[in-house]
Design a protein around this motif. Structure first.
Motif, PDB file in Angstrom:
ATOM      1  N   LEU A  19      -3.520   3.431   7.445  1.00 26.86           N
ATOM      2  CA  LEU A  19      -4.873   3.495   6.895  1.00 26.86           C
ATOM      3  C   LEU A  19      -5.074   4.812   6.175  1.00 26.86           C
ATOM      4  N   LEU A  20      -4.494   5.830   6.803  1.00 27.27           N
ATOM      5  CA  LEU A  20      -4.636   7.172   6.267  1.00 27.27           C
ATOM      6  C   LEU A  20      -4.025   7.256   4.867  1.00 27.27           C
ATOM      7  N   LYS A  21      -2.825   6.687   4.738  1.00 25.07           N
ATOM      8  CA  LYS A  21      -2.172   6.743   3.426  1.00 25.07           C
ATOM      9  C   LYS A  21      -2.874   5.838   2.427  1.00 25.07           C
ATOM     10  N   ALA A  22      -3.296   4.663   2.911  1.00 26.87           N
ATOM     11  CA  ALA A  22      -3.924   3.701   2.018  1.00 26.87           C
ATOM     12  C   ALA A  22      -5.261   4.200   1.495  1.00 26.87           C
TER      13      ALA A  22
ATOM     14  N   ASP B  64       0.811  -1.220   0.000  1.00 25.28           N
ATOM     15  CA  ASP B  64       0.000   0.000   0.000  1.00 25.28           C
ATOM     16  C   ASP B  64       0.845   1.270   0.000  1.00 25.28           C
ATOM     17  N   LEU B  65       2.120   1.139   0.349  1.00 28.12           N
ATOM     18  CA  LEU B  65       2.954   2.334   0.454  1.00 28.12           C
ATOM     19  C   LEU B  65       3.929   2.495  -0.716  1.00 28.12           C
ATOM     20  N   CYS B  66       4.294   1.372  -1.345  1.00 28.98           N
ATOM     21  CA  CYS B  66       5.136   1.469  -2.541  1.00 28.98           C
ATOM     22  C   CYS B  66       4.611   0.446  -3.563  1.00 28.98           C
ATOM     23  N   THR B  67       5.397   0.101  -4.567  1.00 26.30           N
ATOM     24  CA  THR B  67       4.854  -0.795  -5.593  1.00 26.30           C
ATOM     25  C   THR B  67       5.359  -2.228  -5.479  1.00 26.30           C
TER      26      THR B  67
ATOM     27  N   GLU C 162       8.058  -6.146   2.741  1.00 24.88           N
ATOM     28  CA  GLU C 162       8.843  -6.370   3.949  1.00 24.88           C
ATOM     29  C   GLU C 162       9.563  -5.100   4.424  1.00 24.88           C
ATOM     30  N   SER C 163      10.120  -4.328   3.477  1.00 24.44           N
ATOM     31  CA  SER C 163      10.895  -3.168   3.929  1.00 24.44           C
ATOM     32  C   SER C 163       9.982  -2.072   4.492  1.00 24.44           C
ATOM     33  N   CYS C 164       8.791  -1.855   3.881  1.00 29.37           N
ATOM     34  CA  CYS C 164       7.863  -0.847   4.427  1.00 29.37           C
ATOM     35  C   CYS C 164       7.365  -1.297   5.793  1.00 29.37           C
ATOM     36  N   ALA C 165       7.130  -2.620   5.943  1.00 25.91           N
ATOM     37  CA  ALA C 165       6.644  -3.144   7.217  1.00 25.91           C
ATOM     38  C   ALA C 165       7.676  -2.881   8.302  1.00 25.91           C
TER      39      ALA C 165
END
Lengths: 169, 361
Positions: A53-56, A8-11, A33-36
């Motif tokens: 949630l806000l970003k997603a 949800d934060l990158c591709t 994994e890296s965003c987590a």
């Protein structure tokens, strides 16, 4: 075979899938994994899904640079990047993205708590003062002197009211 | 008063007279507030941040609770002072690492601290030892009203207090309690509690907030939502969740005592032995050992009045507080040696354990 979920934060492909229930609503977030790791998701007790949630919840279809806050120059792209707004005015500028977000984020969408009465009263008086000053300028320009005198008296009276609480302090 | 002299005096949490609560160590309420027409700290340019810092600092120092307090720009603080303020929960880690134009104002007895230009222009917080949500609310509400008389807050009738992050909109209020839950941890029930608490719209975190671990079985429980509910309703709801967690912890303790008191007493006894004889101790290990002794106090293995000593050591065994007592900079293993020495001295005179409670053992 279905294509793997994207973070949800990158591709990157998502490998961490989180579910949180807030106010009886299920929220799901998929992360690579890296965003987590960057979000501290490895410690389940130590992080909040609220930011994710806000970003997603931002709609990626809308071009990020379409709207710009007149007060501070903030864009929707900036919000997507930081997850924070630029100034209080941004809430009016970006109301179309704020409103759908609030439903998932909070218990309600309308404020029912404390109101800063004194600050609001001061704001109303200042707004009225500004309005009267414009009226006075206009009356003088158009040579409506009786109106101008009335506006001037009202301004004097209002200024006294505005200044009174300062003297009382 | 300066921050240096303030840090030389006991805080609400290290003052032995203020520690009396068995499960809730500390209650904290914070309000997020911003000034109308000004960019939020994360977006404001440096001159505007400086201007906001001065305006807020002046308004704060004029209020009754902060008059004899201390204030400083973050740039004026040493790394050690910042760390000690974090360990006393008076500033956040974010503020300690923030850019120019951030600051803090703390009242004399260290129960009120206001961070300026953290995520919001103002993060007002009130700390109280023990379970005191209502008292904390009445103090913070009064200070907020006094400030509102001097500053124009950014407010919308529909969305309430406008904050940099929409997750704080509305009341801007985050109420939290730091809870000591060793029996739920030993019984492996914390995960269940975290899930249940999440479902009620509350968040469970480790001792120092987001992303931190829960050493010493200390957890911070707070409300997640800030909009759509009044301040009193949020506090009431959190209060009832906390009461229910207290009940669960007490039940878990009773059950452990009933089924496996030897295991429990063994843990407490070993912790006591280590604290009396250790020569090298990390802060996490110290927290875990102190936590077991605190449980021992609640189970009447040690006298009730020794709880205050443990609560003080929870703060004073932290790296910053240990470093303060040294004359030169310490490496982490040197700090571990000094920490062990400090605790050995404290526990040389600590009450002897009495494991023959209620005819058990």
């Amino acid at each position: 075979m279905a294509s793997p979920l994207k973070c949800d934060l990158c591709t990157n492909p998502a490998t961490v899938h989180l579910t949180q229930i807030v106010n009886n609503k299920v929220h799901k977030v998929d992360l690579c994994e890296s965003c987590a790791q960057a979000k501290g998701v490895t410690d389940p007790s130590g992080f909040s899904l609220a930011d994710l949630l806000l970003k997603a919840s931002l709609n990626p279809e809308i071009p990020a640079s379409a709207v710009r806050c007149e007060q501070c120059g903030f864009t929707q792209g900036d919000f997507k990047k930081h997850g924070r707004f630029g100034c209080p005015q941004c809430y009016s500028t970006f109301s179309s993205i704020v409103e759908p977000m609030l439903d998932n984020m909070h218990k309600g969408t309308a404020h029912t708590g404390k109101v800063p009465e004194k600050a609001l009263e001061r704001k109303t008086l200042h707004d009225r003062l500004g309005e009267l000053e414009l009226n006075l300028e206009d009356a003088v320009k158009t040579e409506r002197y009786e109106d101008a005198a009335r506006y001037r008296d009202e301004i004097t009276q209002l200024k006294q009211t505005v200044e009174q609480p300062k003297r009382a302090r | 008063m300066t921050i240096t002299s303030l840090l030389a005096t006991p805080s609400e949490l290290t003052d032995s007279s203020s520690s009396k609560s068995a499960i809730v160590l500390m209650t904290r309420i914070r309000l997020a507030r911003n000034l109308a027409g000004k960019s939020f700290p994360g977006w404001a340019r440096e001159p505007q941040r400086a201007e906001i810092l001065e305006a807020c600092r002046e308004a704060l120092m004029a209020t009754a609770p902060m008059k004899r307090g201390a204030s400083a720009a973050v740039s004026e603080l040493t790394d050690l002072e910042k760390q000690m303020l974090v360990e006393r929960h008076l500033i956040s880690r974010e503020l300690s690492g923030s850019a120019a134009g951030s600051g803090v104002v703390i009242n004399k007895d260290q129960t009120v601290s206001v961070m300026i230009n953290e995520e919001d222009h103002l993060r007002i917080q009130v700390l109280r030892a023990g379970f005191q949500l209502k008292k904390a609310w009445s103090v913070i509400n009064a200070l907020d009203s006094e400030l509102e008389d001097r500053l124009d807050y950014a407010f919308s009738p529909q969305l309430g207090y406008l904050t940099a992050c929409p997750t704080n909109l509305g009341t801007g209020l985050r109420a939290s309690a730091m809870m000591h839950l060793p029996a739920l941890v030993i019984a492996g029930q914390m995960e269940k509690v975290v899930r249940a608490v999440n479902q009620l719209g509350m968040v469970v975190r480790g001792l120092f907030g987001e992303g931190s671990d829960a050493s010493g079985s200390i957890f911070q429980i707070s409300n997640q939502t800030t909009l759509g509910e009044s301040e009193e309703a949020i506090i009431k709801r959190l209060g009832s969740v906390l009461e229910s967690i207290i009940e669960h912890e007490l039940n878990a303790r009773a059950k452990l005592m009933e089924t496996d008191s030897a295991k429990l007493f063994d843990k407490i006894g070993r912790a006591y032995g280590i604290l009396q004889n250790c020569h090298q101790l990390t802060s996490t290990e110290a927290m875990n050992l102190l936590s077991l002794l605190r449980l021992g106090i609640d189970l009447m293995v040690f006298p009730e009045d020794s709880r205050a000593i443990i609560d003080r050591l929870f703060i004073e065994a932290q790296p910053g507080h240990i470093q303060r007592t040294a004359k030169h900079d310490l490496e982490s293993n040197q700090r571990d040696i000094l920490r062990a020495e400090r605790l050995r001295t404290e526990f040389a005179t600590f009450a002897k354990p009495n494991f023959t409670i209620n005819g058990q053992n």
